[in-house]
Scaffold this motif. Structure first.
Motif, PDB file in Angstrom:
ATOM      1  N   GLY A   1       0.813  -1.228   0.000  1.00  0.00           N
ATOM      2  CA  GLY A   1       0.000   0.000   0.000  1.00  0.00           C
ATOM      3  C   GLY A   1       0.833   1.258   0.000  1.00  0.00           C
ATOM      4  N   VAL A   2       1.905   1.275  -0.767  1.00  0.00           N
ATOM      5  CA  VAL A   2       2.714   2.499  -0.849  1.00  0.00           C
ATOM      6  C   VAL A   2       1.876   3.628  -1.451  1.00  0.00           C
ATOM      7  N   ASP A   3       2.353   4.842  -1.312  1.00  0.00           N
ATOM      8  CA  ASP A   3       1.626   5.998  -1.857  1.00  0.00           C
ATOM      9  C   ASP A   3       1.827   6.147  -3.353  1.00  0.00           C
ATOM     10  N   VAL A   4       3.005   5.812  -3.821  1.00  0.00           N
ATOM     11  CA  VAL A   4       3.301   5.946  -5.243  1.00  0.00           C
ATOM     12  C   VAL A   4       4.383   4.939  -5.624  1.00  0.00           C
ATOM     13  N   ILE A   5       4.274   4.451  -6.856  1.00  0.00           N
ATOM     14  CA  ILE A   5       5.273   3.507  -7.372  1.00  0.00           C
ATOM     15  C   ILE A   5       6.008   4.190  -8.504  1.00  0.00           C
ATOM     16  N   ALA A   6       7.327   4.024  -8.549  1.00  0.00           N
ATOM     17  CA  ALA A   6       8.091   4.511  -9.698  1.00  0.00           C
ATOM     18  C   ALA A   6       8.997   3.387 -10.157  1.00  0.00           C
ATOM     19  N   PHE A   7       9.233   3.330 -11.460  1.00  0.00           N
ATOM     20  CA  PHE A   7      10.176   2.324 -11.943  1.00  0.00           C
ATOM     21  C   PHE A   7      10.695   2.690 -13.304  1.00  0.00           C
ATOM     22  N   SER A   8      11.853   2.093 -13.598  1.00  0.00           N
ATOM     23  CA  SER A   8      12.502   2.255 -14.885  1.00  0.00           C
ATOM     24  C   SER A   8      12.409   0.902 -15.584  1.00  0.00           C
ATOM     25  N   PRO A   9      11.508   0.758 -16.546  1.00  0.00           N
ATOM     26  CA  PRO A   9      11.230  -0.571 -17.102  1.00  0.00           C
ATOM     27  C   PRO A   9      12.391  -1.156 -17.884  1.00  0.00           C
ATOM     28  N   VAL A  10      12.793  -2.364 -17.537  1.00  0.00           N
ATOM     29  CA  VAL A  10      13.941  -2.990 -18.202  1.00  0.00           C
ATOM     30  C   VAL A  10      13.686  -3.162 -19.687  1.00  0.00           C
TER      31      VAL A  10
END
Ligand code: AHR
Length: 333
Positions: free
Chosen positions: A102-111
């Motif tokens: 339940g984090v507030d926001v997700i960020a990622f750099s897609p492989v």
């Protein structure tokens, strides 16, 4: 030599076993909310789950440092960080774990570019906004993410190709290409940009293979190219690390990199810039890895319910040897 200088315009359940596995390559770089994740930022702290591609290059190390140095407790964040070791399944597992927490926001750099719709839909269904950094996803549904912050990789490839044409068109140069990770946005786009820039010139790409953005694989692939072809004039490497691996292979073959075989790369990290200053690389197009501040700003706005730009383009410079000599002493990364 002309130098281009630009400025920034810039639910699924998860099994206990999966969570355990994820923990093996994840670290909680923040503090603040006390362990269990965010859920609404009621306490003023934004819990952000970040899934990084890996640690494949100098660029990636600088990018990770920028994110970890910016998304700190002092800056209002509880950063949960995981390293996917260049595997899409690890990133999907990490994102699912962040949804469960339940984090507030997700960020990622897609492989890689494709295969994200299902997990992004899970985040959306859970009401957790997603921010893309560095690399894009190839999805028809742009509502699956809030914003994409990163460089224009096609333009980077074009800048590299334009310089090569400017320098060597008319000399019948034979080019070998060291591609980034197969299916990754920077590999696809840098290839496309370079090819479009050299179209109509007499430069010819005689071989092209992935070196997976690593120095070791860049060296191995270059060794193969040298065994196969005795007429290579220029290496176009999609990042500095593969170019640095190519330097090792060229030297081991008894030739002088930068002279016998010219080298053009993308990134402009310190090791690459030093090789440019030393004359072993001939030209580098920058890809700015310092995305932490933009990510922090966009994450705060997204959590506050403010409108954000769908696409934030980070502008890049390019360096010849003279420009590299000037820039290297104060280079941040
Ligand atoms: O996505 C950015 C690319 O990924 C960088 O150019 C490369 O070094 C990294 O591995």
């Amino acid at each position: 030599m002309a130098r281009t200088t630009l400025t920034r315009s810039v639910l699924a359940a998860v099994s206990a076993a999966a969570l355990f596995t994820l923990g093996a390559c994840a670290s909680d770089a923040g503090s603040g909310t006390g362990g269990g994740g965010g859920g609404g930022a009621d306490d003023g702290v934004i819990t952000l789950g970040f899934s990084q591609v890996g640690a494949e290059s100098g660029w990636r190390a600088a990018n990770t440092k920028s994110i970890q140095d910016t998304l700190t407790a002092d800056n209002g964040f509880d950063l949960k960080f995981s390293d996917a070791q260049q595997k899409q399944e690890n990133q999907i597992q990490a994102i699912r774990s962040y949804i469960t927490q339940g984090v507030d926001v997700i960020a990622f750099s897609p492989v890689v570019e494709t295969g994200w719709d299902a997990v992004l839909q899970e985040a959306k269904d859970a009401g957790i906004p997603v921010i893309l950094t560095d690399r894009a996803v190839d999805s028809e549904d742009e509502s699956l993410y809030e914003s994409f912050i990163g460089s224009d990789f096609v333009k980077e490839g074009q800048m590299a190709g334009e310089w090569v044409v400017d320098q060597y068109d008319g000399e019948g140069y034979k080019v070998v290409e060291l591609q980034g990770t197969t299916g990754a946005a920077p590999a696809i786009d840098r290839k496309e940009g370079f090819e479009s820039a050299i179209e109509g010139s007499d430069l010819e790409i005689i071989d092209s293979q992935t070196g997976n953005f690593t120095r070791a694989e860049g060296k191995t692939v270059m060794e193969g190219f040298l065994n196969k072809h005795d007429d290579i004039d220029l290496v176009y490497a999609h990042n500095d690390d593969m170019g640095l691996g190519a330097i090792e292979a060229i030297e081991a073959a008894g030739m002088t990199p930068g002279e016998d075989i010219k080298i053009v790369t993308v990134d402009a990290v310190k090791d690459g810039m030093q090789a440019l200053v030393d004359g072993k690389i001939n030209y580098i197009v920058e890809c700015n890895p310092l995305l932490g501040p933009d990510l922090a700003e966009i994450a705060k706005k997204v959590v506050a319910g403010e409108e954000v730009e769908k696409r934030i383009v980070v502008e890049d410079q390019a360096f010849d040897q003279e420009a590299a000599k000037e820039a290297l002493p104060t280079r941040e990364y």
